[in-house]
Design an enzyme around this catalytic site. Structure first.
Site, PDB file in Angstrom:
ATOM      1  N   GLN A  27       0.815  -1.226   0.000  1.00 40.42           N
ATOM      2  CA  GLN A  27       0.000   0.000   0.000  1.00 40.42           C
ATOM      3  C   GLN A  27       0.848   1.276   0.000  1.00 40.42           C
ATOM      4  O   GLN A  27       0.500   2.256  -0.648  1.00 40.42           O
ATOM      5  CB  GLN A  27      -0.933   0.009   1.232  1.00 40.42           C
ATOM      6  CG  GLN A  27      -1.861   1.223   1.317  1.00 40.42           C
ATOM      7  CD  GLN A  27      -2.545   1.345   2.694  1.00 40.42           C
ATOM      8  OE1 GLN A  27      -2.254   0.600   3.619  1.00 40.42           O
ATOM      9  NE2 GLN A  27      -3.459   2.284   2.793  1.00 40.42           N
ATOM     10  N   ASP A  49       6.568  -6.448  14.099  1.00 36.40           N
ATOM     11  CA  ASP A  49       5.968  -7.706  13.665  1.00 36.40           C
ATOM     12  C   ASP A  49       5.787  -7.724  12.152  1.00 36.40           C
ATOM     13  O   ASP A  49       5.306  -6.754  11.558  1.00 36.40           O
ATOM     14  CB  ASP A  49       4.588  -7.877  14.329  1.00 36.40           C
ATOM     15  CG  ASP A  49       3.936  -9.197  13.928  1.00 36.40           C
ATOM     16  OD1 ASP A  49       4.359 -10.243  14.442  1.00 36.40           O
ATOM     17  OD2 ASP A  49       3.013  -9.178  13.076  1.00 36.40           O
ATOM     18  N   TYR A  54       3.772 -11.493   3.883  1.00 38.07           N
ATOM     19  CA  TYR A  54       3.293 -10.131   3.640  1.00 38.07           C
ATOM     20  C   TYR A  54       3.908  -9.568   2.359  1.00 38.07           C
ATOM     21  O   TYR A  54       5.123  -9.566   2.181  1.00 38.07           O
ATOM     22  CB  TYR A  54       3.601  -9.196   4.818  1.00 38.07           C
ATOM     23  CG  TYR A  54       2.863  -9.524   6.110  1.00 38.07           C
ATOM     24  CD1 TYR A  54       1.796 -10.426   6.146  1.00 38.07           C
ATOM     25  CD2 TYR A  54       3.208  -8.912   7.303  1.00 38.07           C
ATOM     26  CE1 TYR A  54       1.124 -10.724   7.326  1.00 38.07           C
ATOM     27  CE2 TYR A  54       2.535  -9.200   8.495  1.00 38.07           C
ATOM     28  CZ  TYR A  54       1.501 -10.112   8.490  1.00 38.07           C
ATOM     29  OH  TYR A  54       0.846 -10.390   9.664  1.00 38.07           O
ATOM     30  N   SER A 205      -4.753  -6.122  14.753  1.00 33.19           N
ATOM     31  CA  SER A 205      -5.911  -5.293  14.369  1.00 33.19           C
ATOM     32  C   SER A 205      -6.670  -4.735  15.583  1.00 33.19           C
ATOM     33  O   SER A 205      -7.897  -4.827  15.646  1.00 33.19           O
ATOM     34  CB  SER A 205      -6.861  -6.086  13.458  1.00 33.19           C
ATOM     35  OG  SER A 205      -6.197  -6.533  12.299  1.00 33.19           O
ATOM     36  N   ARG A 227      -7.353   2.226   3.971  1.00 35.20           N
ATOM     37  CA  ARG A 227      -7.226   0.816   3.614  1.00 35.20           C
ATOM     38  C   ARG A 227      -8.405   0.341   2.756  1.00 35.20           C
ATOM     39  O   ARG A 227      -8.232  -0.480   1.861  1.00 35.20           O
ATOM     40  CB  ARG A 227      -7.105  -0.050   4.875  1.00 35.20           C
ATOM     41  CG  ARG A 227      -6.892  -1.516   4.563  1.00 35.20           C
ATOM     42  CD  ARG A 227      -6.569  -2.328   5.796  1.00 35.20           C
ATOM     43  NE  ARG A 227      -5.281  -1.967   6.386  1.00 35.20           N
ATOM     44  CZ  ARG A 227      -4.733  -2.591   7.432  1.00 35.20           C
ATOM     45  NH1 ARG A 227      -5.354  -3.609   7.999  1.00 35.20           N
ATOM     46  NH2 ARG A 227      -3.561  -2.201   7.912  1.00 35.20           N
ATOM     47  N   ASN A 293      -1.303   6.702  17.802  1.00 35.89           N
ATOM     48  CA  ASN A 293      -1.577   5.418  18.455  1.00 35.89           C
ATOM     49  C   ASN A 293      -0.665   5.168  19.653  1.00 35.89           C
ATOM     50  O   ASN A 293      -1.084   4.581  20.657  1.00 35.89           O
ATOM     51  CB  ASN A 293      -1.419   4.273  17.450  1.00 35.89           C
ATOM     52  CG  ASN A 293      -2.313   4.466  16.234  1.00 35.89           C
ATOM     53  OD1 ASN A 293      -3.239   5.263  16.262  1.00 35.89           O
ATOM     54  ND2 ASN A 293      -2.040   3.743  15.155  1.00 35.89           N
TER      55      ASN A 293
END
Ligand SMILES: NC(=O)c1ccc[n+]([C@@H]2O[C@H](COP(=O)([O-])OP(=O)(O)OC[C@H]3O[C@@H](n4cnc5c(N)ncnc54)[C@H](OP(=O)(O)O)[C@@H]3O)[C@@H](O)[C@H]2O)c1
Length: 331
Positions: A27, A49, A54, A205, A227, A293
């Site tokens: 992305q 992680d 991926y 998530s 996303r 975050n």
């Protein structure tokens, strides 16, 4: 940034970890990926992680480049094996052959001699558990991984894994499940079993892929650059974009404001409130999200706030432990 023990092990990890699924190698461009990693290091995140699968193995390469030059002792690097990384029948699963080949590829791409935690990315019903655990034991004993973890294993599978790990003299220290205010399926069975056996949850998530930020509005197109608009991400977030979910999530906004938190911080602080959670792995497509975050570290949510969240989300929060599952056949 506050740190927690990974389960009952001696390893400390940052309670907020940074993960690169969907983003690195896919992305977001390399520069944005590197900027997110710099932001993570800047706020004190030491735990990263990733997984072999991926972005078709590119995510590990991007992370390896972004972390290059950092003091290795100051990082905890977690990666995984199970999902397909090539076209052949042995490019997937938890056979000895694939585990041994996959760890070699991960170490090369991550530019490191060892990973801190090597995780089974699902349970493989086509491989005897004894074979998988012997391969993990050999990896730990050869120093290529320090600890072993699993991801989305059922309580009984974790128990069987821990028994074998004890016999084979390595530590199975963690489980990596999906966990958020909207997805509470580990609470009934997986968490009590892990508490008993000494495993910590490294949850994925926690912001429900962005949905718990409240930025997706019911009846409106998703925000540009999110996303939900990304080719590789849209399919994964789709089930969370139902109008009843988005409408209910909007009702959390006054609670977050009252607590002096952003919606993302409320979501991350909520998973960290569970004492069996060792870390919340957050994703980010831009550095500002990492800064937002990370402020959830150390936040304590009071009982009234937790009760108010439960009351709002009760009709839509998923709690059925049957949702902890691995594919019946190797993908
Ligand atoms: N073991 C497994 O099977 C498994 C499965 C999934 C994930 N994981 C791990 O868990 C990590 C995190 O998963 P996830 O990315 O789904 O977690 P998440 O933290 O719930 O979602 C991250 C996404 O939400 C959006 N977002 C995050 N913070 C935001 C903020 N402050 N404001 C607005 N938008 C924000 C960003 O997407 P946009 O900006 O694009 O909207 C970001 O990429 C992964 O990278 C991976 O390491 C593991």
């Amino acid at each position: 940034m506050e740190f927690r023990h990974l389960g009952r092990s001696g390893l400390m990890i940052s309670e907020i970890a940074y993960g690169n699924w969907i983003t690195h190698g896919s992305q977001v461009e390399e520069e944005a990926a590197a900027a997110c990693v710099r932001a993570a290091l800047d706020v004190g995140i030491t735990t990263f992680d990733t997984a072999d699968v991926y972005a078709g193995t590119r995510a590990e390469e991007v992370l390896g480049r972004a972390l290059h030059g950092q003091r290795r002792e100051g990082l905890e690097i977690l990666t995984k094996v199970y999902w397909p990384t090539g076209p052949g029948p042995n490019d997937r699963g938890l056979s000895r052959k694939h585990i041994m080949e996959s760890i070699a590829g991960s170490l090369r791409r991550l530019q490191t001699d060892y990973v801190d935690v090597y995780q089974a990315h699902r349970y493989d019903y086509s491989t005897p558990l004894e074979e998988t655990m012997q391969a993990f034991a050999d990896i730990v004993h050869s120093g290529k991984a320090l600890y072993i973890g699993v991801s989305e294993w059922k309580a009984a599978e974790i128990r069987a894994g821990v028994e074998l790990a004890k016999e084979l003299k390595f530590q199975l220290v963690s489980n990596q499940p999906q966990y958020s205010m909207l997805w509470r399926v580990i609470e009934a069975e997986v968490v009590p079993t892990c508490e008993e056996l000494g495993l910590g949850q490294v949850v994925f998530s926690p912001i429900a892929q962005g949905v718990l930020t409240g930025k997706y509005l019911p009846g409106q197109p998703p925000p540009a650059g999110s996303r939900a608009t990304d080719e590789s991400g849209a399919g994964f977030i789709q089930r969370l974009l139902a109008d009843d979910v988005l409408t209910t999530v909007q009702r959390l906004k006054p609670l977050a404001e009252q607590a002096g938190l952003s919606m993302a911080q409320l979501a991350v602080a909520w998973v960290l409130h569970n004492p069996n959670v060792s870390a919340a792995i957050v994703g980010a497509s831009r550095p500002e999200q990492v800064y937002d975050n990370a402020k959830a570290s150390g936040v304590k949510l009071d009982a009234d706030l937790l009760k108010a969240i439960d009351e709002i989300l009760d009709p839509i929060a998923e709690r059925d432990p049957a949702h902890t599952a691995s594919p019946a056949r190797r993908p």
